[in-house]
Design an enzyme around this catalytic site. Structure first.
Site, PDB file in Angstrom:
ATOM      1  N   ASP A   1      -7.027   4.425  -4.495  1.00  0.00           N
ATOM      2  CA  ASP A   1      -7.667   4.321  -3.177  1.00  0.00           C
ATOM      3  C   ASP A   1      -8.255   5.718  -2.949  1.00  0.00           C
ATOM      4  OD1 ASP A   1      -7.690   2.315  -0.687  1.00  0.00           O
ATOM      5  OD2 ASP A   1      -7.421   4.306   0.139  1.00  0.00           O
TER       6      ASP A   1
ATOM      7  N   LYS B   1       0.863  -1.188   0.000  1.00  0.00           N
ATOM      8  CA  LYS B   1       0.000   0.000   0.000  1.00  0.00           C
ATOM      9  C   LYS B   1       0.891   1.226   0.000  1.00  0.00           C
ATOM     10  CE  LYS B   1      -4.404   1.046   0.209  1.00  0.00           C
ATOM     11  NZ  LYS B   1      -5.593   0.285  -0.196  1.00  0.00           N
TER      12      LYS B   1
HETATM   13  P1  NDP Z   1     -12.847   8.078  -2.848  1.00  0.00           P
HETATM   14  O1  NDP Z   1     -11.774   9.070  -2.691  1.00  0.00           O
HETATM   15  O2  NDP Z   1     -13.436   7.845  -4.193  1.00  0.00           O
HETATM   16  O3  NDP Z   1     -14.063   8.427  -1.868  1.00  0.00           O
HETATM   17  C1  NDP Z   1     -13.854   8.514  -0.496  1.00  0.00           C
HETATM   18  C2  NDP Z   1     -15.164   8.919   0.161  1.00  0.00           C
HETATM   19  O4  NDP Z   1     -15.025   8.777   1.567  1.00  0.00           O
HETATM   20  C3  NDP Z   1     -15.534  10.368  -0.093  1.00  0.00           C
HETATM   21  O5  NDP Z   1     -16.931  10.511  -0.071  1.00  0.00           O
HETATM   22  C4  NDP Z   1     -14.874  11.072   1.089  1.00  0.00           C
HETATM   23  O6  NDP Z   1     -15.478  12.319   1.429  1.00  0.00           O
HETATM   24  C5  NDP Z   1     -15.109  10.065   2.192  1.00  0.00           C
HETATM   25  N1  NDP Z   1     -14.036  10.207   3.187  1.00  0.00           N
HETATM   26  C6  NDP Z   1     -12.719   9.997   2.979  1.00  0.00           C
HETATM   27  N2  NDP Z   1     -12.013  10.278   4.081  1.00  0.00           N
HETATM   28  C7  NDP Z   1     -12.904  10.650   4.988  1.00  0.00           C
HETATM   29  C8  NDP Z   1     -12.800  11.063   6.337  1.00  0.00           C
HETATM   30  N3  NDP Z   1     -11.606  11.137   6.963  1.00  0.00           N
HETATM   31  N4  NDP Z   1     -13.942  11.352   6.990  1.00  0.00           N
HETATM   32  C9  NDP Z   1     -15.142  11.267   6.370  1.00  0.00           C
HETATM   33  N5  NDP Z   1     -15.306  10.907   5.087  1.00  0.00           N
HETATM   34  C10 NDP Z   1     -14.205  10.600   4.418  1.00  0.00           C
HETATM   35  O7  NDP Z   1     -12.265   6.714  -2.247  1.00  0.00           O
HETATM   36  P2  NDP Z   1     -12.792   5.224  -2.458  1.00  0.00           P
HETATM   37  O8  NDP Z   1     -14.267   5.208  -2.640  1.00  0.00           O
HETATM   38  O9  NDP Z   1     -11.923   4.579  -3.463  1.00  0.00           O
HETATM   39  O10 NDP Z   1     -12.412   4.567  -1.047  1.00  0.00           O
HETATM   40  C11 NDP Z   1     -13.329   4.487   0.033  1.00  0.00           C
HETATM   41  C12 NDP Z   1     -12.880   3.408   1.002  1.00  0.00           C
HETATM   42  O11 NDP Z   1     -12.863   2.135   0.323  1.00  0.00           O
HETATM   43  C13 NDP Z   1     -11.476   3.570   1.590  1.00  0.00           C
HETATM   44  O12 NDP Z   1     -11.462   3.039   2.899  1.00  0.00           O
HETATM   45  C14 NDP Z   1     -10.624   2.680   0.696  1.00  0.00           C
HETATM   46  O13 NDP Z   1      -9.442   2.268   1.351  1.00  0.00           O
HETATM   47  C15 NDP Z   1     -11.588   1.524   0.476  1.00  0.00           C
HETATM   48  N6  NDP Z   1     -11.340   0.680  -0.679  1.00  0.00           N
HETATM   49  C16 NDP Z   1     -11.227   1.207  -1.935  1.00  0.00           C
HETATM   50  C17 NDP Z   1     -11.024   0.376  -3.025  1.00  0.00           C
HETATM   51  C18 NDP Z   1     -10.974   0.885  -4.414  1.00  0.00           C
HETATM   52  O14 NDP Z   1     -10.893   0.061  -5.335  1.00  0.00           O
HETATM   53  N7  NDP Z   1     -11.063   2.186  -4.661  1.00  0.00           N
HETATM   54  C19 NDP Z   1     -10.873  -1.074  -2.844  1.00  0.00           C
HETATM   55  C20 NDP Z   1     -11.103  -1.536  -1.487  1.00  0.00           C
HETATM   56  C21 NDP Z   1     -11.302  -0.671  -0.468  1.00  0.00           C
HETATM   57  P3  NDP Z   1     -14.705  13.684   1.049  1.00  0.00           P
HETATM   58  O15 NDP Z   1     -14.802  13.770  -0.449  1.00  0.00           O
HETATM   59  O16 NDP Z   1     -15.454  14.730   1.770  1.00  0.00           O
HETATM   60  O17 NDP Z   1     -13.298  13.520   1.519  1.00  0.00           O
HETATM   61  O1  2IT Z   2      -7.930  -1.384  -0.621  1.00  0.00           O
HETATM   62  C1  2IT Z   2      -7.910  -1.900  -1.761  1.00  0.00           C
HETATM   63  O2  2IT Z   2      -8.082  -3.109  -1.922  1.00  0.00           O
HETATM   64  C2  2IT Z   2      -7.681  -1.022  -2.913  1.00  0.00           C
HETATM   65  N1  2IT Z   2      -7.582   0.187  -2.729  1.00  0.00           N
HETATM   66  C3  2IT Z   2      -7.554  -1.605  -4.287  1.00  0.00           C
HETATM   67  C4  2IT Z   2      -6.174  -2.156  -4.506  1.00  0.00           C
HETATM   68  C5  2IT Z   2      -5.861  -2.610  -5.913  1.00  0.00           C
HETATM   69  O3  2IT Z   2      -4.686  -2.911  -6.122  1.00  0.00           O
HETATM   70  O4  2IT Z   2      -6.743  -2.679  -6.772  1.00  0.00           O
END
Ligand code: NDP
Ligand code: 2IT
Length: 451
Positions: free
Chosen positions: A169, A129
């Site tokens: 992420d 990561k």
């Molecule tokens: P994005 O940046 O697309 O969206 C993040 C969302 O979460 C936004 O709505 C953001 O609001 C909110 N957010 C982030 N930080 C905070 C905080 N400190 N407090 C409150 N709200 C917060 O990210 P993703 O959708 O890609 O990721 C969301 C979660 O999913 C994370 O935990 C990530 O690690 C996990 N994840 C993502 C994967 C992927 O493929 N993208 C895979 C597996 C897990 P704001 O815009 O106001 O910051």
């Molecule tokens: O937390 C996660 O699994 C991710 N942000 C996606 C990682 C990836 O390599 O697709």
């Protein structure tokens, strides 16, 4: 440490001692250790060979300076991280996060969880990561590009399609991956498509990768609901966040007949009893990068916006909760509210969104609970499918890719459930995920010698 087997307690104490000031990393390690008591009873060699200590120690940790010039000509400095946690199963694989809260402990907790998540997919990917404390909010497109190029100027020497393969992420989506891939290609003078995933379809991305994490969590949660002879049809669902994971969770839940009535961002949450208008949400959040209050403003008086300091999205009564924003966003208090309001299932789309107390409250209340390392594994699994398409110079249709994703999620679900049964804890997906992921990594490491 009361829930930890006594043989594991000194190992955990040493992890805490040598990683001082990293509470999220301690939390992630503690949760896995709580599940390993029965494993070490069955596999004493894991202790003799110090496999648990080795798995808790990243193979390599890289911290670097990222200088860049903002639109006013001012030099800015951020800090970049890449933690290459474990490569027993394949090249390091895991996302990059851009958020001001990013520090080494957060990257290590994410990398540690990624190792077991990737193992659960059954695909040949190790865990890593990275990210930066760079805040993308309010930055121009030019600033984002210069930052991404500067980040890759250092990071590229540590990557490679057989070495380490980042993806997105929080704060890193298709735009950022494009800028980083462009810079990697320039620096290496080779078209190494499989070095990053989450690429746009136009230049080597996989169909369904953008949707995969949210779709995958919905498939996983549906499989949990089916164990109680029910499904999403007619259920009230709350999804936190409104980024990549949240949006595609809402999309899939709606396609299964669920009604998503609330979602959020860091500024607050909206409640739309008519069901979230996905098209409008995407217009506001994905295309225009605006705040969630704009959704309420555009929808008019039927939709409430509640500021983050005045309430929590978990106060909204629902049958199914799908936290999809960030770590520790659902507290013990929130969990008690959910239970009081009759929640039957919680599927973690984010990484470690529920605090340890919240997990305890939900498990004690008999709520179906899908831990992130299993429930959100669809994103990284589809990244591995993207690598597979890149390696074979092939591209699959959306349907082909989504069918593979759905099969992978069902098999992760079943593997966790069977492992929980085998270890005498039927329905405990936390135990099932931790043990199934851990055993695959530990057995591989045993066969690879003292590495
Ligand atoms: P994005 O940046 O697309 O969206 C993040 C969302 O979460 C936004 O709505 C953001 O609001 C909110 N957010 C982030 N930080 C905070 C905080 N400190 N407090 C409150 N709200 C917060 O990210 P993703 O959708 O890609 O990721 C969301 C979660 O999913 C994370 O935990 C990530 O690690 C996990 N994840 C993502 C994967 C992927 O493929 N993208 C895979 C597996 C897990 P704001 O815009 O106001 O910051
Ligand atoms: O937390 C996660 O699994 C991710 N942000 C996606 C990682 C990836 O390599 O697709």
């Amino acid at each position: 440490m009361t829930n930890i087997d006594e043989k594991l307690q000194p190992i955990l104490a040493e992890v805490i001692r040598r990683n001082a000031g990293e509470p999220e990393f301690h939390q992630a390690v503690l949760e896995v250790m709580e599940s390993l008591g029965h494993v070490v009873a069955k596999h004493p060699d894991f202790l003799e060979l110090a496999l648990i200590e080795r798995i808790c120690e990243p193979e390599r940790q890289i911290i670097f300076r990222i200088p860049w010039v903002d639109d006013s000509g001012q030099v800015q400095i951020n800090r970049g991280f890449r933690v290459q946690f474990n490569s027993a199963l394949g090249p390091y694989k895991g996302g990059l996060r851009f958020h001001p809260s990013v520090n080494l402990g957060i990257v290590k907790f994410l990398g540690f969880e990624q190792v077991f998540k990737n193992a659960l997919t059954g695909l040949p990917i190790g865990g890593g990561k990275g990210g930066s404390d760079f805040d993308p909010k309010g930055k121009s497109d030019g600033e984002i590009m210069r930052f991404c190029q500067s980040m890759m100027t250092e990071l590229h020497r540590h990557l490679g399609e057989q070495t380490d393969v980042p993806a997105g992420d929080i704060g890193v989506g298709g735009r950022e991956i494009g800028y980083m891939f462009g810079q990697y290609k320039r620096l290496n003078n080779r078209y190494e498509a499989g070095v990053l995933t989450g690429k746009a379809i136009a230049y080597g991305g996989s169909r369904a990768r953008t949707e995969a994490t949210g779709f995958g969590n919905t498939y996983f949660t549906k499989a949990m609901l089916e164990t109680r002879d029910t499904d999403f049809d007619g259920k009230r669902v709350v999804v936190s966040g409104s980024g990549n994971v949240a949006i595609h969770t809402i999309e899939k839940v709606q396609s299964f007949g669920g009604k998503v009535i609330a979602c959020s961002d860091s500024s607050g949450y909206v409640v739309d009893e008519a069901g979230i208008d996905l098209e409008l949400l995407q217009e506001i959040k994905t295309r225009r990068r605006e705040r969630i209050s704009e959704y309420a403003r555009r929808r008019g008086s039927d939709v409430d916006f509640v500021k983050a300091d005045s309430g929590s999205v978990w106060d909204v009564p629902c049958d199914v909760a799908m936290p999809s924003a960030t770590q520790n966003e659902l507290s013990g208090k929130n969990a008690r509210t959910l239970v009081k309001n009759g929640v039957i299932a919680v599927g973690e789309g984010a990484n470690m969104p529920c605090t340890p107390e919240a997990i305890r409250v939900l498990r004690e209340a008999g709520v179906l609970f899908g831990p992130g390392k299993a429930a959100n594994a669809g994103g990284v699994a589809t990244s591995a499918l993207e690598m597979q398409q890149n390696a074979s110079r092939d591209r699959w249709t959306f349907e082909q890719t989504e069918t593979r994703l759905a099969q992978i999620m069902k098999s992760i679900h079943d593997r966790c459930a069977e492992t929980a049964d085998e270890y005498g804890a039927p329905g405990d997906y936390v135990l099932g995920a931790n043990i199934a992921g851990f055993v695959r990594v530990a057995e591989s490491m045993r066969m690879l010698g003292v590495i």
